[in-house]
Write a protein that holds these residues in place. Sequence first.
Motif, PDB file in Angstrom:
ATOM      1  N   ARG A 103      -9.522   6.117  -8.130  1.00 44.88           N
ATOM      2  CA  ARG A 103      -9.880   6.159 -10.204  1.00 44.88           C
ATOM      3  C   ARG A 103      -8.130   5.913 -10.337  1.00 44.88           C
ATOM      4  O   ARG A 103      -7.307   6.476  -9.735  1.00 44.88           O
ATOM      5  N   GLU A 104      -8.492   5.523 -11.044  1.00 44.81           N
ATOM      6  CA  GLU A 104      -7.414   4.608 -11.879  1.00 44.81           C
ATOM      7  C   GLU A 104      -6.575   5.696 -12.766  1.00 44.81           C
ATOM      8  O   GLU A 104      -7.009   6.503 -13.538  1.00 44.81           O
ATOM      9  N   PRO A 105      -4.934   5.645 -13.129  1.00 40.77           N
ATOM     10  CA  PRO A 105      -3.934   4.927 -11.493  1.00 40.77           C
ATOM     11  C   PRO A 105      -3.679   5.791 -11.103  1.00 40.77           C
ATOM     12  O   PRO A 105      -3.101   7.174 -10.833  1.00 40.77           O
ATOM     13  N   GLY A 106      -3.624   5.523  -9.113  1.00 41.33           N
ATOM     14  CA  GLY A 106      -3.004   6.389  -8.119  1.00 41.33           C
ATOM     15  C   GLY A 106      -3.919   7.674  -7.535  1.00 41.33           C
ATOM     16  O   GLY A 106      -3.463   8.515  -6.661  1.00 41.33           O
ATOM     17  N   GLY A 107      -5.167   7.173  -8.154  1.00 39.24           N
ATOM     18  CA  GLY A 107      -5.618   8.323  -7.775  1.00 39.24           C
ATOM     19  C   GLY A 107      -6.767   8.455  -6.978  1.00 39.24           C
ATOM     20  O   GLY A 107      -5.988   7.534  -5.948  1.00 39.24           O
ATOM     21  N   PRO A 108      -7.108   9.105  -6.251  1.00 39.35           N
ATOM     22  CA  PRO A 108      -8.228   8.995  -4.741  1.00 39.35           C
ATOM     23  C   PRO A 108      -9.095   8.446  -5.191  1.00 39.35           C
ATOM     24  O   PRO A 108      -9.637   7.553  -5.584  1.00 39.35           O
ATOM     25  N   ALA A 109      -9.411   7.665  -3.634  1.00 39.18           N
ATOM     26  CA  ALA A 109     -10.777   7.006  -3.185  1.00 39.18           C
ATOM     27  C   ALA A 109     -11.969   7.505  -3.166  1.00 39.18           C
ATOM     28  O   ALA A 109     -11.792   8.374  -3.075  1.00 39.18           O
ATOM     29  N   GLY A 110     -13.279   6.657  -3.252  1.00 39.77           N
ATOM     30  CA  GLY A 110     -14.016   7.078  -3.335  1.00 39.77           C
ATOM     31  C   GLY A 110     -14.675   5.838  -2.532  1.00 39.77           C
ATOM     32  O   GLY A 110     -14.728   5.237  -2.399  1.00 39.77           O
ATOM     33  N   PRO A 111     -16.305   6.476  -2.395  1.00 35.38           N
ATOM     34  CA  PRO A 111     -17.517   5.294  -1.869  1.00 35.38           C
ATOM     35  C   PRO A 111     -16.817   4.403  -1.578  1.00 35.38           C
ATOM     36  O   PRO A 111     -17.647   3.185  -0.800  1.00 35.38           O
ATOM     37  N   GLY A 112     -16.495   3.559  -2.894  1.00 35.31           N
ATOM     38  CA  GLY A 112     -16.357   2.105  -2.706  1.00 35.31           C
ATOM     39  C   GLY A 112     -15.567   1.552  -2.001  1.00 35.31           C
ATOM     40  O   GLY A 112     -15.284   0.543  -1.532  1.00 35.31           O
ATOM     41  N   LEU A 113     -14.487   2.440  -1.212  1.00 35.43           N
ATOM     42  CA  LEU A 113     -13.848   2.427  -0.482  1.00 35.43           C
ATOM     43  C   LEU A 113     -14.446   1.343   1.172  1.00 35.43           C
ATOM     44  O   LEU A 113     -14.113   0.475   1.345  1.00 35.43           O
ATOM     45  N   GLU A 131       5.155   4.858 -11.811  1.00 38.95           N
ATOM     46  CA  GLU A 131       5.642   3.721 -11.824  1.00 38.95           C
ATOM     47  C   GLU A 131       4.763   3.775 -10.143  1.00 38.95           C
ATOM     48  O   GLU A 131       4.353   2.304 -10.237  1.00 38.95           O
ATOM     49  N   LEU A 132       4.822   4.161  -9.792  1.00 40.62           N
ATOM     50  CA  LEU A 132       4.760   4.195  -8.089  1.00 40.62           C
ATOM     51  C   LEU A 132       2.575   4.277  -8.478  1.00 40.62           C
ATOM     52  O   LEU A 132       2.011   3.428  -7.463  1.00 40.62           O
ATOM     53  N   ASP A 133       2.379   5.213  -9.587  1.00 37.64           N
ATOM     54  CA  ASP A 133       1.294   5.132  -9.748  1.00 37.64           C
ATOM     55  C   ASP A 133       0.210   3.585 -10.169  1.00 37.64           C
ATOM     56  O   ASP A 133      -1.206   3.335  -9.603  1.00 37.64           O
ATOM     57  N   HIS A 134       0.913   3.124 -10.282  1.00 40.51           N
ATOM     58  CA  HIS A 134       0.510   1.919 -11.800  1.00 40.51           C
ATOM     59  C   HIS A 134       0.539   0.217 -10.257  1.00 40.51           C
ATOM     60  O   HIS A 134       0.041  -0.690 -10.060  1.00 40.51           O
ATOM     61  N   ILE A 135       2.017  -0.125 -10.185  1.00 39.34           N
ATOM     62  CA  ILE A 135       1.763  -0.842  -8.909  1.00 39.34           C
ATOM     63  C   ILE A 135       1.852  -0.845  -7.343  1.00 39.34           C
ATOM     64  O   ILE A 135       1.483  -1.657  -6.389  1.00 39.34           O
ATOM     65  N   VAL A 136       1.373   0.514  -6.751  1.00 34.36           N
ATOM     66  CA  VAL A 136       1.059   0.378  -5.588  1.00 34.36           C
ATOM     67  C   VAL A 136      -0.456   0.068  -5.533  1.00 34.36           C
ATOM     68  O   VAL A 136      -1.441   0.193  -6.155  1.00 34.36           O
ATOM     69  N   ASP A 137      -0.831  -1.101  -4.155  1.00 36.80           N
ATOM     70  CA  ASP A 137      -1.802  -1.320  -4.719  1.00 36.80           C
ATOM     71  C   ASP A 137      -2.460   0.158  -3.128  1.00 36.80           C
ATOM     72  O   ASP A 137      -3.004  -0.009  -2.178  1.00 36.80           O
ATOM     73  N   ALA A 138      -3.140   0.928  -4.055  1.00 36.73           N
ATOM     74  CA  ALA A 138      -3.519   2.488  -3.332  1.00 36.73           C
ATOM     75  C   ALA A 138      -4.571   2.170  -2.012  1.00 36.73           C
ATOM     76  O   ALA A 138      -5.624   1.187  -2.810  1.00 36.73           O
ATOM     77  N   HIS A 139      -4.526   2.800  -0.940  1.00 32.41           N
ATOM     78  CA  HIS A 139      -5.504   2.975  -0.189  1.00 32.41           C
ATOM     79  C   HIS A 139      -5.590   1.422   0.874  1.00 32.41           C
ATOM     80  O   HIS A 139      -6.784   1.362   1.505  1.00 32.41           O
ATOM     81  N   SER A 191       0.676  -1.347   0.457  1.00 33.70           N
ATOM     82  CA  SER A 191       0.362  -0.343   0.511  1.00 33.70           C
ATOM     83  C   SER A 191       0.931   0.909  -0.206  1.00 33.70           C
ATOM     84  O   SER A 191      -0.242   2.257   0.050  1.00 33.70           O
ATOM     85  N   ALA A 192       2.337   1.183   0.185  1.00 31.74           N
ATOM     86  CA  ALA A 192       2.957   2.228   0.297  1.00 31.74           C
ATOM     87  C   ALA A 192       3.723   3.118  -0.989  1.00 31.74           C
ATOM     88  O   ALA A 192       3.858   2.069  -1.793  1.00 31.74           O
ATOM     89  N   ARG A 193       3.896   4.240  -0.551  1.00 27.91           N
ATOM     90  CA  ARG A 193       4.563   4.954  -1.584  1.00 27.91           C
ATOM     91  C   ARG A 193       6.307   4.916  -1.249  1.00 27.91           C
ATOM     92  O   ARG A 193       7.639   5.146  -1.718  1.00 27.91           O
ATOM     93  N   GLU A 194       6.416   4.948  -0.338  1.00 26.89           N
ATOM     94  CA  GLU A 194       7.547   5.886   0.471  1.00 26.89           C
ATOM     95  C   GLU A 194       9.079   4.487  -0.164  1.00 26.89           C
ATOM     96  O   GLU A 194       9.367   3.652  -0.046  1.00 26.89           O
ATOM     97  N   ILE A 195      10.174   5.983  -0.215  1.00 27.57           N
ATOM     98  CA  ILE A 195      11.419   4.361  -1.042  1.00 27.57           C
ATOM     99  C   ILE A 195      12.549   5.579   0.402  1.00 27.57           C
ATOM    100  O   ILE A 195      12.647   6.403  -0.134  1.00 27.57           O
ATOM    101  N   PRO A 196      13.329   5.272   0.729  1.00 31.91           N
ATOM    102  CA  PRO A 196      14.521   5.996   1.556  1.00 31.91           C
ATOM    103  C   PRO A 196      15.126   6.124   0.264  1.00 31.91           C
ATOM    104  O   PRO A 196      15.313   5.135  -0.334  1.00 31.91           O
TER     105      PRO A 196
END
Length: 265
Positions: free
Chosen positions: A232-242, A44-52, A22-27
């Motif tokens: 909203r793909e890729p990497g966008g905000p969550a909606g009510p479906g969450l 790439e993070l927008d595509h690979i991260v399991d956002a939210h 779920s995270a985007r943090e890279i040291p």
Amino acid sequence: MPSFELLPGAAESPVILHVPHSAREIPAEVRAGIVLDDAALERELDHIVDAHTAELAEEAARLAGVAPWRFVNRLSRLVVDPERFPDGREEMLAVGMGAVYTKTTHREDLRPVDADPGPLVARYFRPYAQSMTEAVAQRLAVTGRAVVIDVHSYPSAPLPYELHGEGPRPPVCLGTDSFHTPPELLAAAREAFGEVGLDSPFSGTYVPLEFYGRDPRVSALMVEIRRDTYMREPGGPAGPGLHRLAQSLATLVNALHRLLAEHSS
């Protein structure tokens, strides 16, 4: 920031919601070994991260009658992917995505092909695996059972890295294991989520290697949620479906507690 966190649930709960991607943090020291420029890395993070998915697990834990435990990766899977085998048996090595990725979702260079994965595996992968092993062992010691529910998401359209992207892409894909996914766990997930598919486009479950294929007291299920159902793909905000999905995940957690209570009575 810690690399990962075990967030306590109820003492009597055997359920661990595992959130690895779920995270985007890279040291900074890890970023130095990545060949993408900043803009390309963000794409790439927008595509690979399991956002939210961390927020999803957090809300489900609040909604559940008996709070599950949560094991959450706080670093991007581009640091290490804790769910890959760190050796030659990992099938995703075929597309440069073993424990340490060398390729992106679009099969472009992420790191030099000859980059040594050893230091990242030692620093990040092995401590994560050990802590997850200890978390499962603790649930076994306290409750006599452990149920690992892997919380993931996946894109509505296949990405080039997918090895099995030609199959069905249901709203919720349940990944199963012949040893660790008992029929009652699968039935409870079907009831909780409604429209589901099995093992397509992703299959399998996560179980620490110490227990994998050996200890039937450890059950596991992977929950892969198609991203267009909640964001909203890729990497966008969550909606009510969450929120709806968090309710479904909490329903699954509650059902598991009822099942385990029935078996122990």
